[in-house]
Design a protein around this motif. Structure first.
Motif, PDB file in Angstrom:
ATOM      1  N   VAL A 150       0.842  -1.209   0.000  1.00 48.76           N
ATOM      2  CA  VAL A 150       0.000   0.000   0.000  1.00 48.76           C
ATOM      3  C   VAL A 150       0.870   1.248   0.000  1.00 48.76           C
ATOM      4  CG1 VAL A 150      -1.741   1.297   1.273  1.00 48.76           C
ATOM      5  CG2 VAL A 150      -1.902  -1.192   1.137  1.00 48.76           C
ATOM      6  N   TYR A 171      -6.962  -1.250  -5.873  1.00 52.07           N
ATOM      7  CA  TYR A 171      -8.363  -1.644  -5.732  1.00 52.07           C
ATOM      8  C   TYR A 171      -8.468  -3.089  -5.240  1.00 52.07           C
ATOM      9  CZ  TYR A 171     -13.155  -2.896  -6.805  1.00 52.07           C
ATOM     10  OH  TYR A 171     -14.436  -3.350  -6.707  1.00 52.07           O
ATOM     11  N   SER A 181      -7.841  -3.098  -1.685  1.00 52.13           N
ATOM     12  CA  SER A 181      -8.909  -2.471  -0.895  1.00 52.13           C
ATOM     13  C   SER A 181      -9.951  -3.486  -0.423  1.00 52.13           C
ATOM     14  CB  SER A 181      -9.594  -1.377  -1.717  1.00 52.13           C
ATOM     15  OG  SER A 181     -10.351  -1.942  -2.790  1.00 52.13           O
ATOM     16  N   GLN A 182      -9.934  -4.680  -1.033  1.00 49.11           N
ATOM     17  CA  GLN A 182     -10.861  -5.717  -0.595  1.00 49.11           C
ATOM     18  C   GLN A 182     -10.366  -6.411   0.681  1.00 49.11           C
ATOM     19  OE1 GLN A 182     -13.719  -5.769  -2.495  1.00 49.11           O
ATOM     20  NE2 GLN A 182     -12.627  -4.089  -3.484  1.00 49.11           N
ATOM     21  N   PHE A 232      -6.574  -2.629   5.173  1.00 49.81           N
ATOM     22  CA  PHE A 232      -6.226  -1.746   4.066  1.00 49.81           C
ATOM     23  C   PHE A 232      -6.631  -0.320   4.387  1.00 49.81           C
ATOM     24  CE2 PHE A 232      -7.812   0.603   0.394  1.00 49.81           C
ATOM     25  CZ  PHE A 232      -6.658   0.705  -0.372  1.00 49.81           C
ATOM     26  N   LYS A 233      -7.819  -0.156   4.974  1.00 47.88           N
ATOM     27  CA  LYS A 233      -8.315   1.178   5.273  1.00 47.88           C
ATOM     28  C   LYS A 233      -7.354   1.920   6.202  1.00 47.88           C
ATOM     29  CE  LYS A 233     -12.487   3.537   6.871  1.00 47.88           C
ATOM     30  NZ  LYS A 233     -13.844   3.359   7.400  1.00 47.88           N
ATOM     31  N   ALA A 254      -4.043   2.677   4.265  1.00 49.36           N
ATOM     32  CA  ALA A 254      -4.250   3.695   3.242  1.00 49.36           C
ATOM     33  C   ALA A 254      -4.392   5.084   3.851  1.00 49.36           C
ATOM     34  CB  ALA A 254      -5.487   3.352   2.412  1.00 49.36           C
ATOM     35  N   ILE A 304     -12.100   2.857  -5.226  1.00 45.28           N
ATOM     36  CA  ILE A 304     -11.289   2.708  -4.004  1.00 45.28           C
ATOM     37  C   ILE A 304     -11.796   3.658  -2.919  1.00 45.28           C
ATOM     38  CG2 ILE A 304      -8.958   2.846  -3.032  1.00 45.28           C
ATOM     39  CD1 ILE A 304      -7.895   2.263  -5.865  1.00 45.28           C
ATOM     40  N   VAL A 320     -14.875   2.311  -1.217  1.00 43.91           N
ATOM     41  CA  VAL A 320     -14.553   1.272  -0.235  1.00 43.91           C
ATOM     42  C   VAL A 320     -14.059   1.900   1.057  1.00 43.91           C
ATOM     43  CG1 VAL A 320     -13.021  -0.669   0.280  1.00 43.91           C
ATOM     44  CG2 VAL A 320     -14.053  -0.461  -1.990  1.00 43.91           C
ATOM     45  N   MET A 321     -13.242   2.928   0.929  1.00 43.42           N
ATOM     46  CA  MET A 321     -12.672   3.559   2.131  1.00 43.42           C
ATOM     47  C   MET A 321     -13.721   4.317   2.932  1.00 43.42           C
ATOM     48  SD  MET A 321      -8.971   4.936   0.819  1.00 43.42           S
ATOM     49  CE  MET A 321      -8.598   5.541   2.471  1.00 43.42           C
TER      50      MET A 321
END
Length: 494
Positions: free
Chosen positions: A389, A415, A418-419, A424-425, A428, A455, A458-459
């Motif tokens: 990331v 992307y 991001s799953q 990931f959140k 990021a 993306i 998702v965030m």
């Protein structure tokens, strides 16, 4: 003035046709052609034959009925016998000197032997013809022509044929599509099966040149017989033979109908050996062949199972520039399959790919592989652990891309990551992803805008961190479980 008498002398000359031609010693006669040898060679089992008769036997997988123990594995020129034959011809005025049997005549001779047993009329007549040529005044050319005509009247074994299906290799002649092959085709195959490096080199060079630009030749020569021969030539210790054999295989693999056939012929393991320790140019061709074969979806899993991934990763690290590029493309296509993605993760490839991205070397092609890995659970976890990331967002902030497609691949990999959920959140946000992605959404290309927007969505999602428990349902389920227990074991049971 005296008189003189002139005496006339008459000499009677016998016609040359009445002169008997000397019979050569038996050791000068080839056991296959039954003619005086011009180019004798010794085979592994110790016998001596005419060279092209041996090559014809190898080509047609034939052993003379009276010489079933013969071994044609190795062919060595018998220079001593050749010199002895020439001296005998000079001493006994045996003219013309014997000429080497050409490959076409050799094939005709052997085909005649194949189509008749030692006791059959055809074979007996054939032997009588050849033996009579030693003592007759007829030219040797006429005898060869007679044998060729005899062979033409029988059904010859086809030299080259194509399988009826691209996904099926059939070694039988009945299910093959006969191609009308010429003298050049027969000569190439005989030399491919020869034990001499010079013949093998000539054959693979010719095969490479024929299949370089001619589509029909690539289909015509992609047969089980040719592939089985190339299978051991591509690991030859002779540089020219190995390089040209692998290059010819690359040409054959360019046709879609050949790809599955080549993999099923068992040629991938030797290709892997070349990629591991072959000559440098041969390694480049081997990487190109694996890339070409990996384009077919039916081959992807098989190539991975056969062990191509480790040497491709090694070539990506230390190979030549050309070898690296083809290895990267092969890895991209192979990583489209989940089983190969799992193997790559276990081999520790993620860190290698990230290091190459950071160094700016082959970023575009490596990024494609990272996109595929980010689409799997194992690959996503390995990339998050390896700092993917931060690495990818750093490239976005510095705009370190050689093309717009590389930028799109970078966003595609993000992307996929991001799953990964909350992890990931958090990573990021720590790397300042929202600002960078918002910028991409406003100023990037259409595809970049689309991926950056996904993306960000998702965030922005809120994750339920509190678990809601339905206590009433839980209690009811407990009562139901207890009642079933009592029904089976009785009340008061422990």
């Amino acid at each position: 003035m005296g008189t003189s008498k002139h005496k006339w002398r008459f000499t009677l000359l016998r016609s040359p046709s009445h002169l008997k031609k000397p019979t050569p010693p038996p050791e000068f006669i080839c056991p296959i052609s039954n003619t005086l040898m011009a180019d004798p060679v010794i085979v592994s089992s110790g016998q001596t034959f005419e060279r092209n008769c041996v090559l014809a036997c190898i080509s047609l997988s034939f052993k003379p009925p009276t010489l079933l123990t013969v071994d044609f594995t190795t062919i060595i020129p018998n220079l001593a016998l050749k010199s002895a034959i020439i001296n005998w011809c000079k001493t006994h005025s045996y003219f013309p000197f014997p000429q080497p049997v050409d490959i076409r005549s050799g094939l005709s001779i052997v085909k005649t032997l194949i189509n008749g047993s030692p006791d059959s009329p055809n074979c007996s007549n054939y032997r009588e013809i050849r033996l009579s040529s030693l003592t007759s005044s007829a030219s040797e050319d006429s005898v060869v022509a007679t044998c060729a005509h005899a062979a033409a009247t029988t059904a010859p074994i086809p030299f080259c044929y194509s399988s009826s299906s691209s996904s099926e290799i059939d070694n039988s002649n009945n299910n093959s599509n006969d191609n009308n092959v010429g003298e050049e085709d027969e000569d190439i195959f005989c030399k491919l099966r020869s034990g001499l490096n010079s013949d093998q080199e000539d054959a693979v060079v010719s095969l490479r040149n024929l299949t370089r630009t001619k589509q029909y030749a690539r289909v015509q020569y992609c047969t089980p017989r040719v592939l089985s021969t190339l299978r051991y030539l591509i690991v030859s210790r002779c540089l020219s033979v190995q390089v040209n054999a692998v290059a010819a295989l690359v040409n054959l693999s360019l046709e879609d109908v050949n790809k599955v056939k080549i993999v099923r012929s068992g040629i991938v393991p030797p290709l892997i050996d070349v990629l591991r320790g072959g000559f440098v140019e041969a390694q480049e061709h081997a990487a190109g062949a694996l890339f070409s074969l990996a384009l077919d979806d039916d081959n992807k899993t098989a190539i991975g199972v056969l062990g191509a991934l480790p040497p491709l990763l090694h070539a990506l690290r230390v190979g030549s520039e050309r070898c690296r590029h083809d290895s990267a493309l092969a890895l991209y296509h192979l990583s489209l399959v989940q089983s190969n993605r799992s193997k790559l993760v276990k081999l520790g490839s993620v860190q290698l790919f990230l290091n190459m991205v950071k160094s700016g070397h082959m970023t575009g092609r490596v990024m494609l592989v990272l996109c595929n890995l980010a689409g799997s659970v194992e690959g996503r976890a390995a990339m998050l652990d390896g700092g993917a990331v931060e690495c990818l967002l750093g490239m976005l902030s510095r705009s370190e891309f050689d093309s717009e497609s590389t930028r799109e691949s970078c966003l595609g990999a993000l992307y996929g990551l991001s799953q990964g959920g909350l992890r990931f959140k958090g990573l990021a946000k720590e790397a300042g992803a929202e600002e960078l992605l918002t910028k991409e959404k406003e100023m990037g290309s259409e595809r970049c805008k689309e991926k950056a927007g996904k993306i960000l969505e998702v965030m922005m999602q809120k994750y339920e961190e509190e678990e809601t428990v339905d206590w009433e349902a839980l209690l009811n389920s407990d009562e139901l479980t207890r009642s079933k227990f009592e029904l089976v074991y009785g009340k008061g049971s422990v």
